[in-house]
Design an enzyme around this catalytic site. Sequence first.
Site, PDB file in Angstrom:
ATOM      1  NE  ARG A 111      -1.179   2.586   2.855  1.00 23.39           N
ATOM      2  CZ  ARG A 111      -0.721   3.518   3.319  1.00 23.39           C
ATOM      3  NH1 ARG A 111      -0.499   4.702   2.465  1.00 23.39           N
ATOM      4  NH2 ARG A 111      -0.259   3.432   4.479  1.00 23.39           N
ATOM      5  CG  ASP A 112       3.254   4.477   3.004  1.00 24.32           C
ATOM      6  OD1 ASP A 112       2.980   5.162   2.208  1.00 24.32           O
ATOM      7  OD2 ASP A 112       4.001   4.625   4.097  1.00 24.32           O
ATOM      8  CG  HIS A 157       4.252   4.543   9.145  1.00 21.69           C
ATOM      9  ND1 HIS A 157       3.681   3.702   8.286  1.00 21.69           N
ATOM     10  CD2 HIS A 157       4.603   5.415   8.428  1.00 21.69           C
ATOM     11  CE1 HIS A 157       3.878   3.807   7.198  1.00 21.69           C
ATOM     12  NE2 HIS A 157       4.448   5.007   7.091  1.00 21.69           N
ATOM     13  CG  HIS A 202       8.340   7.638   6.000  1.00 25.15           C
ATOM     14  ND1 HIS A 202       8.209   7.702   4.464  1.00 25.15           N
ATOM     15  CD2 HIS A 202       7.205   7.247   6.323  1.00 25.15           C
ATOM     16  CE1 HIS A 202       7.017   7.305   4.536  1.00 25.15           C
ATOM     17  NE2 HIS A 202       6.269   6.892   5.301  1.00 25.15           N
ATOM     18  CB  CYS A 228       5.448  11.574   2.238  1.00 22.25           C
ATOM     19  SG  CYS A 228       3.718  12.717   2.554  1.00 22.25           S
ATOM     20  CG  ASN A 234       7.508   3.490   4.261  1.00 17.49           C
ATOM     21  OD1 ASN A 234       7.401   4.040   3.350  1.00 17.49           O
ATOM     22  ND2 ASN A 234       6.368   3.346   4.813  1.00 17.49           N
TER      23      ASN A 234
END
Length: 288
Positions: free
Chosen positions: A11-12, A196, A198, A229, A238
Amino acid sequence: MPLILCDVGPRDGLQNEAETLETSTRAELVNRLAAAGLPRVEAVSFVRADRVPQMAGAEEVVAAIERRGGTEFTGLVLNAKGYERFAATEGLDRVNVTLGATESFNRRNGEMSREEALAQVDAVLAAASVPATATISVAFGCPFEGEVDEGEVVALAERLGTDEVVLADTIGVAVPSQVRRLVERVRGLGKRAGFHGHNTRNTGYANALAALEAGAEVLDSSVGGLGGCPYAPRASGNVATEDLVFLLEREGVETSVDLDALIAISDWLEGLFGRQLEGQLYRAGTWP
């Protein structure tokens, strides 16, 4: 409770790639991650295809997921319409909702105020028939407002109607002392805290360890270090799942994740995208 490693690559990670992968390939990524022993995989996002074409066909991806014991599959939902799609899709175990810690980020990311974003999150959480996670984006720093008041993040976490809150360093500006404080304060609310991270400024792995030391029970990462992002210029990926697993295992934290399988997944992804990924372990190899 044992540590939950959640791979958000499908997803991300993929939503930040210029190339849109076929739904069958995205499902294969989810299945490979589950087969590697990841306890949680964020498989899809239920968003508009015209806004995020990389996430189109979420229902097809979910339909192709191979259920396996020990892996929880999650889907990201941004609003009531997204939750309708989530609820109509069989095969997902957990819903993830998200909102920004700052007014500006919510307006740029979702074209609504923070209070409006919170109301949408509250509506989804109230309707959810499965366990839910709430992720607070830009919890440590915002690309539009700069420093974020920790007290406001804690107050926001307290208002969220779920027992699991993940604090996101969306633009990679956090440092370990900051992460420790916020994780401890969220845990003080009686909630399960997650982080979460990065690795934009090369602090992601130190921050993950700091979160763990402060009692975080959930750590997000992305295979190969995929991600970034779209609302933060020059933001890189990430924390890479395989790099994080190597670090944790060497620190004596049992993950039960197959590191060689993760490395093979990153090798496969490198071939798909035709470029070197952000992660380092898949290139350097494990300890000889």
